[in-house]
Design a protein around this motif. Structure first.
Motif, PDB file in Angstrom:
ATOM      1  N   PRO A 183       0.732  -0.847  -0.007  1.00 41.57           N
ATOM      2  CA  PRO A 183      -0.314  -0.025  -0.248  1.00 41.57           C
ATOM      3  C   PRO A 183       0.717   1.444   0.183  1.00 41.57           C
ATOM      4  CG  PRO A 183      -0.614  -1.673   2.048  1.00 41.57           C
ATOM      5  CD  PRO A 183       0.529  -2.393   0.693  1.00 41.57           C
ATOM      6  N   GLN A 184       1.078   2.462  -0.513  1.00 39.91           N
ATOM      7  CA  GLN A 184       1.192   3.488  -0.887  1.00 39.91           C
ATOM      8  C   GLN A 184       1.330   4.080   0.567  1.00 39.91           C
ATOM      9  OE1 GLN A 184       0.026   5.788  -4.330  1.00 39.91           O
ATOM     10  NE2 GLN A 184       0.115   4.608  -6.039  1.00 39.91           N
ATOM     11  N   ARG A 185       0.583   3.569   1.108  1.00 37.47           N
ATOM     12  CA  ARG A 185       0.822   4.524   2.694  1.00 37.47           C
ATOM     13  C   ARG A 185       1.213   3.889   3.374  1.00 37.47           C
ATOM     14  NH1 ARG A 185      -2.719   1.817   5.984  1.00 37.47           N
ATOM     15  NH2 ARG A 185      -4.473   0.248   5.400  1.00 37.47           N
ATOM     16  N   ALA A 186       2.057   3.016   2.868  1.00 34.25           N
ATOM     17  CA  ALA A 186       2.859   2.060   4.640  1.00 34.25           C
ATOM     18  C   ALA A 186       4.050   2.473   4.089  1.00 34.25           C
ATOM     19  CB  ALA A 186       2.907   0.457   4.129  1.00 34.25           C
ATOM     20  N   GLN A 200       7.474   5.379   3.171  1.00 37.04           N
ATOM     21  CA  GLN A 200       8.289   6.598   3.430  1.00 37.04           C
ATOM     22  C   GLN A 200       8.944   6.616   2.244  1.00 37.04           C
ATOM     23  OE1 GLN A 200       8.271   7.590   7.680  1.00 37.04           O
ATOM     24  NE2 GLN A 200       7.195   5.427   7.625  1.00 37.04           N
ATOM     25  N   SER A 260       3.474   2.329 -10.033  1.00 40.99           N
ATOM     26  CA  SER A 260       2.512   2.529  -9.150  1.00 40.99           C
ATOM     27  C   SER A 260       1.586   1.253  -9.628  1.00 40.99           C
ATOM     28  CB  SER A 260       1.262   3.651  -8.538  1.00 40.99           C
ATOM     29  OG  SER A 260       1.143   4.169 -10.258  1.00 40.99           O
ATOM     30  N   ALA A 296      -3.823   1.935  -5.804  1.00 45.02           N
ATOM     31  CA  ALA A 296      -3.243   2.345  -4.278  1.00 45.02           C
ATOM     32  C   ALA A 296      -2.707   1.317  -4.222  1.00 45.02           C
ATOM     33  CB  ALA A 296      -4.439   2.328  -3.434  1.00 45.02           C
ATOM     34  N   ASN A 297      -1.817   1.081  -4.608  1.00 46.29           N
ATOM     35  CA  ASN A 297      -0.347   0.396  -4.284  1.00 46.29           C
ATOM     36  C   ASN A 297       0.907   0.352  -5.786  1.00 46.29           C
ATOM     37  OD1 ASN A 297      -2.238  -1.433  -2.458  1.00 46.29           O
ATOM     38  ND2 ASN A 297      -2.658  -2.540  -4.174  1.00 46.29           N
ATOM     39  N   VAL A 319       1.552  -1.381   7.804  1.00 51.39           N
ATOM     40  CA  VAL A 319       0.156   0.011   7.390  1.00 51.39           C
ATOM     41  C   VAL A 319      -0.085   1.048   8.117  1.00 51.39           C
ATOM     42  CG1 VAL A 319       0.200  -2.571   5.344  1.00 51.39           C
ATOM     43  CG2 VAL A 319      -0.866  -1.784   7.124  1.00 51.39           C
ATOM     44  N   SER A 320       0.193   0.294   9.632  1.00 54.10           N
ATOM     45  CA  SER A 320      -1.311   1.619  10.241  1.00 54.10           C
ATOM     46  C   SER A 320      -0.185   2.120  11.658  1.00 54.10           C
ATOM     47  CB  SER A 320      -2.171   1.568  10.560  1.00 54.10           C
ATOM     48  OG  SER A 320      -2.473   0.250  11.443  1.00 54.10           O
ATOM     49  N   GLN A 322       3.369   6.397  12.951  1.00 54.39           N
ATOM     50  CA  GLN A 322       3.886   7.418  13.043  1.00 54.39           C
ATOM     51  C   GLN A 322       4.455   7.860  14.018  1.00 54.39           C
ATOM     52  OE1 GLN A 322       0.624   6.185  12.787  1.00 54.39           O
ATOM     53  NE2 GLN A 322       0.024   7.680  10.973  1.00 54.39           N
TER      54      GLN A 322
END
Length: 415
Positions: free
Chosen positions: A328-331, A333, A361, A364-365, A380-381, A384
């Protein structure tokens, strides 16, 4: 002899005694604490405090997979075939024989140009041909008579040769007049302007009574074939070069030169067109001004939803990547230099940073080609506050997201 003692001396001595007593009590407590340091029961509260400080995270389990390398490119629709209707003879438009916007067939009359002048030209050509044929017949008979006279030496050889030459010239004139008649007939036929191809005709630029000239610059109308229709996609030359290099290096597995590549068209609102097309060809040269290469696809258009000049987005698979990871792209950095990295939860319960190589890409990955190992638990979450080597507490594995990730890409663009 007893000396008198002042009150301040007494107070100073009492305070000193209290300080000494407090120091002895603190030393006793330190000693007791040191003696109980090896007690597991005493260390358990400390471990619980450390666990409470560990970041609560969710992970997915990275597994290698085969992923299509799907490209999304902007494009414009262009007609499959188009013809500009121009008159081939000069004259006045008498009638328009079609309805604007209708479907026409090849050979269907579209305009009628005044044909009186061209009809007269045909009749004149017929008369010229008849005259030439009569002259040719007379010359041929004369040449025949001179031949008989030459056999008995009744005429000179020169006279005979001149008679034969005049006969051949008359025959040639017949050919010229016959060609002139055919040309006059062609011009007469061209006064009826016909459709050269099947398709949908647009608006007319002239009305009855207008004077048109042969091969004029302004077309009378345009006919477009819209089923099927072309979609001309534009890709940068650098992107095309990278595709070819990836294929040459074996990073992308292609479908083969003979296999057709399906294309999905999306409208400006993002909705997908129900009919899928296929790649026709890639332009062999680069646009020097824009630095782009045209990739053309042919798409069925039975309902006429695609009109020439529409802006669309087209998706097609350039091949597939084998043994890659979808993350996932949000994972992912980024470092200040733009390099990607992720945090994985180790078996010791700490976060471990891993630098990854991102190819492109996929929805969303990110497609990761290097840096991960099978079974890595990618955070993945909750990352922070995660740092390399910091304790983490895995509270769950996002199996639903993992299933969607491993299912493959529905849309891919270069990273």
């Amino acid at each position: 002899m007893i000396l008198p003692v002042s009150s301040p001396d007494i107070l100073t001595r009492v305070a000193a005694r209290r300080v000494i007593a407090g120091a002895l009590a603190g030393a006793s407590l330190l000693a007791l604490s040191a003696c109980g340091g090896d007690d597991p029961a005493a260390a358990e509260p400390q471990q619980q405090a450390m666990q409470q400080q560990a970041s609560r995270v969710e992970v997915i389990k990275a597994e290698p997979a085969s992923v299509e390398s799907v490209r999304t490119l902007p494009g414009r629709t262009t007609p499959f075939a188009q013809a500009e209707i121009r008159p081939q003879v000069t004259g006045l438009i008498q009638n328009r024989l079609f309805t604007e916007g209708e479907q026409v067939k090849a050979g269907q009359p579209l305009y009628q140009i005044d044909s009186a002048e061209y009809y007269s030209a045909v009749e004149s050509a017929k008369a010229g041909l008849a005259r030439a044929e009569a002259s040719a017949a007379t010359a041929q008979e004369t040449a025949g008579r001179f031949q008989r006279l030459a056999d008995i030496d009744a005429v000179s050889q020169q006279s005979y040769d001149e008679a034969v030459a005049e006969s051949k010239q008359a025959a040639a004139e017949v050919g010229i007049q016959r060609a002139a008649l055919e040309r006059a007939k062609i011009d007469l036929a061209r006064t009826n302007v016909r459709a050269p191809i099947d398709g949908q005709i647009g608006r007319s630029s002239v009305t009855p009574g207008a004077l048109v000239t042969a091969n004029q610059a302004t077309p009378l109308a345009r006919i477009l074939q819209l089923d099927p229709i072309y979609v001309d996609m534009t890709a940068s030359s650098a992107e095309v070069l990278r595709w070819k290099q990836d294929v040459a290096n074996g990073e992308i597995r292609t479908l083969g030169e003979t296999a057709s590549v399906p294309v999905t068209v999306r409208f400006e609102d993002g909705s997908a067109y129900q009919h899928r097309g296929q790649i026709e060809f890639t332009e062999v040269s680069v646009d020097q001004e824009a630095g782009t290469v045209i990739i053309r696809a042919q798409v069925p258009n039975p309902d006429g939803l695609l009109l020439p000049g529409m802006f669309v987005k087209s998706e097609f698979a350039a091949g597939s990547y084998n043994g890659v990871y979808l993350v996932p792209q949000r994972a992912v950095q980024r470092t200040p230099k733009g390099d990607g990295y992720v945090f994985v939860a180790s078996q010791e319960g700490t976060a471990q940073r891993k630098d990854v190589k991102i190819q492109e890409s996929s929805g969303a990955n990110w497609i990761v080609t290097d840096g991960l190992s099978p079974g890595d638990q990618v955070i993945v979450s909750g990352f922070q506050n995660v740092r390399d080597g910091a304790p983490v507490n895995v509270i769950g594995t996002q199996t639903d997201e993992l299933a969607s990730v491993n299912a493959g890409a529905s849309q891919s663009t270069p990273e």
